[in-house]
Design an enzyme around this catalytic site. Structure first.
Site, PDB file in Angstrom:
ATOM      1  N   ASN A   1       0.892  -1.330   0.059  1.00 41.30           N
ATOM      2  CA  ASN A   1       0.196   0.027  -0.085  1.00 41.30           C
ATOM      3  C   ASN A   1       0.728   1.296  -0.034  1.00 41.30           C
ATOM      4  O   ASN A   1       1.482   1.680   1.035  1.00 41.30           O
ATOM      5  CB  ASN A   1      -0.859   0.027   1.048  1.00 41.30           C
ATOM      6  CG  ASN A   1      -1.746   1.313   1.196  1.00 41.30           C
ATOM      7  OD1 ASN A   1      -1.646   1.981   0.553  1.00 41.30           O
ATOM      8  ND2 ASN A   1      -2.249   1.392   2.230  1.00 41.30           N
ATOM      9  N   TRP A   2       1.116   1.882  -1.116  1.00 45.19           N
ATOM     10  CA  TRP A   2       1.841   2.998  -1.415  1.00 45.19           C
ATOM     11  C   TRP A   2       1.227   4.195  -0.688  1.00 45.19           C
ATOM     12  O   TRP A   2       2.116   5.393  -0.631  1.00 45.19           O
ATOM     13  CB  TRP A   2       2.519   3.227  -2.775  1.00 45.19           C
ATOM     14  CG  TRP A   2       3.187   2.153  -3.428  1.00 45.19           C
ATOM     15  CD1 TRP A   2       4.035   1.052  -2.491  1.00 45.19           C
ATOM     16  CD2 TRP A   2       3.811   1.965  -4.590  1.00 45.19           C
ATOM     17  NE1 TRP A   2       4.731   0.303  -3.330  1.00 45.19           N
ATOM     18  CE2 TRP A   2       4.707   1.054  -4.585  1.00 45.19           C
ATOM     19  CE3 TRP A   2       3.503   2.627  -5.659  1.00 45.19           C
ATOM     20  CZ2 TRP A   2       5.507   0.450  -5.737  1.00 45.19           C
ATOM     21  CZ3 TRP A   2       4.163   2.261  -6.780  1.00 45.19           C
ATOM     22  CH2 TRP A   2       5.026   1.156  -7.077  1.00 45.19           C
ATOM     23  N   LYS A   3       0.023   4.144  -0.408  1.00 45.06           N
ATOM     24  CA  LYS A   3      -0.414   5.526   0.214  1.00 45.06           C
ATOM     25  C   LYS A   3      -0.071   6.483  -0.822  1.00 45.06           C
ATOM     26  O   LYS A   3      -0.190   6.439  -1.997  1.00 45.06           O
ATOM     27  CB  LYS A   3       0.059   5.506   1.581  1.00 45.06           C
ATOM     28  CG  LYS A   3      -0.284   4.375   2.440  1.00 45.06           C
ATOM     29  CD  LYS A   3       0.020   4.573   3.712  1.00 45.06           C
ATOM     30  CE  LYS A   3      -0.207   3.219   4.700  1.00 45.06           C
ATOM     31  NZ  LYS A   3      -0.037   3.496   6.031  1.00 45.06           N
TER      32      LYS A   3
ATOM     33  N   HIS B   1      -9.422   1.351   4.874  1.00 45.51           N
ATOM     34  CA  HIS B   1      -8.199   1.702   5.693  1.00 45.51           C
ATOM     35  C   HIS B   1      -8.465   2.541   6.759  1.00 45.51           C
ATOM     36  O   HIS B   1      -9.116   3.735   6.769  1.00 45.51           O
ATOM     37  CB  HIS B   1      -7.117   1.944   4.571  1.00 45.51           C
ATOM     38  CG  HIS B   1      -5.605   2.008   5.242  1.00 45.51           C
ATOM     39  ND1 HIS B   1      -5.351   2.949   5.968  1.00 45.51           N
ATOM     40  CD2 HIS B   1      -4.832   1.264   5.136  1.00 45.51           C
ATOM     41  CE1 HIS B   1      -4.110   2.732   6.515  1.00 45.51           C
ATOM     42  NE2 HIS B   1      -3.566   1.516   5.972  1.00 45.51           N
TER      43      HIS B   1
ATOM     44  N   GLU C   1      -6.910   4.801   7.873  1.00 41.07           N
ATOM     45  CA  GLU C   1      -6.539   6.153   7.599  1.00 41.07           C
ATOM     46  C   GLU C   1      -7.707   6.793   6.899  1.00 41.07           C
ATOM     47  O   GLU C   1      -8.046   7.823   7.257  1.00 41.07           O
ATOM     48  CB  GLU C   1      -5.322   6.558   6.765  1.00 41.07           C
ATOM     49  CG  GLU C   1      -4.081   6.218   7.318  1.00 41.07           C
ATOM     50  CD  GLU C   1      -3.017   5.732   6.521  1.00 41.07           C
ATOM     51  OE1 GLU C   1      -3.039   5.656   5.365  1.00 41.07           O
ATOM     52  OE2 GLU C   1      -1.880   5.104   7.200  1.00 41.07           O
TER      53      GLU C   1
ATOM     54  N   GLU D   1      -5.460  -4.460  10.806  1.00 43.63           N
ATOM     55  CA  GLU D   1      -4.352  -3.572  10.881  1.00 43.63           C
ATOM     56  C   GLU D   1      -4.538  -2.768  12.133  1.00 43.63           C
ATOM     57  O   GLU D   1      -5.399  -1.764  12.178  1.00 43.63           O
ATOM     58  CB  GLU D   1      -4.530  -2.543   9.741  1.00 43.63           C
ATOM     59  CG  GLU D   1      -4.051  -3.046   8.248  1.00 43.63           C
ATOM     60  CD  GLU D   1      -3.383  -2.237   7.314  1.00 43.63           C
ATOM     61  OE1 GLU D   1      -2.289  -2.453   6.892  1.00 43.63           O
ATOM     62  OE2 GLU D   1      -3.916  -1.173   7.271  1.00 43.63           O
TER      63      GLU D   1
ATOM     64  N   GLY E   1       2.484   2.491  10.707  1.00 46.04           N
ATOM     65  CA  GLY E   1       3.456   3.712  10.551  1.00 46.04           C
ATOM     66  C   GLY E   1       4.462   3.932  11.750  1.00 46.04           C
ATOM     67  O   GLY E   1       5.058   4.958  11.952  1.00 46.04           O
TER      68      GLY E   1
ATOM     69  N   SER F   1       3.665  -1.991  10.352  1.00 52.52           N
ATOM     70  CA  SER F   1       4.968  -1.903  10.571  1.00 52.52           C
ATOM     71  C   SER F   1       5.534  -3.530  10.192  1.00 52.52           C
ATOM     72  O   SER F   1       6.583  -3.887  10.732  1.00 52.52           O
ATOM     73  CB  SER F   1       5.333  -1.558  11.995  1.00 52.52           C
ATOM     74  OG  SER F   1       5.137  -0.341  12.347  1.00 52.52           O
TER      75      SER F   1
ATOM     76  N   GLY G   1       2.807  -0.766   4.388  1.00 51.12           N
ATOM     77  CA  GLY G   1       3.113   0.424   3.997  1.00 51.12           C
ATOM     78  C   GLY G   1       4.531   0.952   3.680  1.00 51.12           C
ATOM     79  O   GLY G   1       5.229   0.631   2.629  1.00 51.12           O
ATOM     80  N   GLY G   2       5.158   1.584   4.592  1.00 48.93           N
ATOM     81  CA  GLY G   2       6.605   1.888   4.508  1.00 48.93           C
ATOM     82  C   GLY G   2       7.555   1.030   3.878  1.00 48.93           C
ATOM     83  O   GLY G   2       8.315   1.352   2.931  1.00 48.93           O
TER      84      GLY G   2
HETATM   85  P1  13P Z   1       3.319   0.646   7.823  1.00 42.73           P
HETATM   86  O1  13P Z   1       3.842  -0.697   7.313  1.00 42.73           O
HETATM   87  O2  13P Z   1       3.887   1.754   7.043  1.00 42.73           O
HETATM   88  O3  13P Z   1       2.979   0.457   9.022  1.00 42.73           O
HETATM   89  O4  13P Z   1       1.573   0.914   7.003  1.00 42.73           O
HETATM   90  C1  13P Z   1       0.500  -0.229   7.345  1.00 42.73           C
HETATM   91  C2  13P Z   1      -0.271   0.093   6.410  1.00 42.73           C
HETATM   92  O5  13P Z   1      -1.054   1.143   6.861  1.00 42.73           O
HETATM   93  C3  13P Z   1      -0.789  -0.682   5.196  1.00 42.73           C
HETATM   94  O6  13P Z   1      -1.993  -0.386   4.941  1.00 42.73           O
END
Ligand code: 13P
Length: 255
Positions: A10-12, A96, A98, A168, A174, A213, A234-235
């Site tokens: 997930n590149w956001k 998600h 967010e 999640e 994050g 994470s 994500g990251g």
């Molecule tokens: P991180 O891997 O950066 O913690 O993000 C997780 C996430 O929200 C994937 O959708």
């Protein structure tokens, strides 16, 4: 029950088109051997066509990060399920945390999106997860249970195996604070029970990803849990080498 692992990036709101193209050029040669898992990449909407074209000769699949549940109409700024299908998306993240926290997304809205996606042949990746406060006050199961009931409303048992769930925990996203594999498994097992209650034996076929994470050095322990069938990353999905190591979590030389 053998469920095929599914590892998703997930590149956001990261990666312009040039960066996305460079990522794919660096990533694909690193994962030629990874045929036993499903690999999914969710770029921002502006890079969907570029990434989709770059993935055409590979088994890596394209995903969107959001969708509108309506088929068409006066919804400025929105994209329909058919538009995502047209551009090559096979999966779409919905609900998600967010989006739930920052854009007022409700489980009811998530259910409408999931149903609309299934209607055009896109598999929804439905996200659920509790906040730190909810966990600390002992409400994790209540919150996740309510999110599941609401977000899967209207999905039929026939459609259930097309679903992917993502657990999640908000406090792990994050933050570098990964849930321990045992703690994640405890909630995954709760989610599995809910899915089997809802969809009978089809619940055992639904893949449940963990997200929060996930990194190359913790993914193997997470994936070793019996109800964890994948990761939503994500990251650590923003660098080709890092995400390539994650999707090859079962190769000791890659971790
Ligand atoms: P991180 O891997 O950066 O913690 O993000 C997780 C996430 O929200 C994937 O959708």
């Amino acid at each position: 029950m053998m469920r095929r692992p599914i590892l998703a990036a997930n590149w956001k709101m990261h990666m312009d088109r040039a960066e996305a193209g460079d990522f794919i050029a660096g990533f694909l040669p690193r994962v030629e051997q990874a045929s036993a898992v499903d690999i999914v990449i969710a770029p921002p909407a502006t890079a969907l066509d570029r990434v989709g074209a770059a993935l055409e000769q590979s088994s890596v699949q394209l995903a969107a990060q959001n969708v509108n549940a309506e088929a068409k109409g006066a919804f400025t700024g929105e994209l329909s399920p058919a538009m995502l299908r047209e551009i090559g998306c096979r999966y779409c993240i919905v609900g998600h945390s967010e989006r739930r926290a920052l854009y007022g997304e409700t489980s009811e809205g998530v259910a409408a999106k999931a149903a609309a996606l299934l209607g055009v042949g896109i598999r929804p990746i439905v996200c659920v997860g509790e906040t730190l406060e909810e966990r600390e006050t002992g409400r994790t199961h209540d919150v996740v249970g309510a999110q599941l009931a609401g977000s899967l409303a209207g999905i039929t048992t026939d459609q259930a195996t097309e679903l992917v769930l993502a657990y999640e925990p908000v406090w792990a996203i994050g933050t570098g604070k990964t849930a321990t594999p045992e703690l994640a498994q405890e909630v995954h097992s709760f989610i599995r029970e809910h899915l089997c209650g809802r969809f009978a034996s089809a619940g055992n076929e639904i893949r449940i990803q963990y997200g929060g994470s996930v990194k190359p050095d913790n993914v193997a322990a997470i994936m070793a849990q019996s109800d964890i069938d994948g990761a939503l990353v994500g990251g650590a999905s923003l660098e080709p080498e890092s995400f390539a190591r994650i999707v090859q979590f079962d190769c000791p030389e890659n971790t």
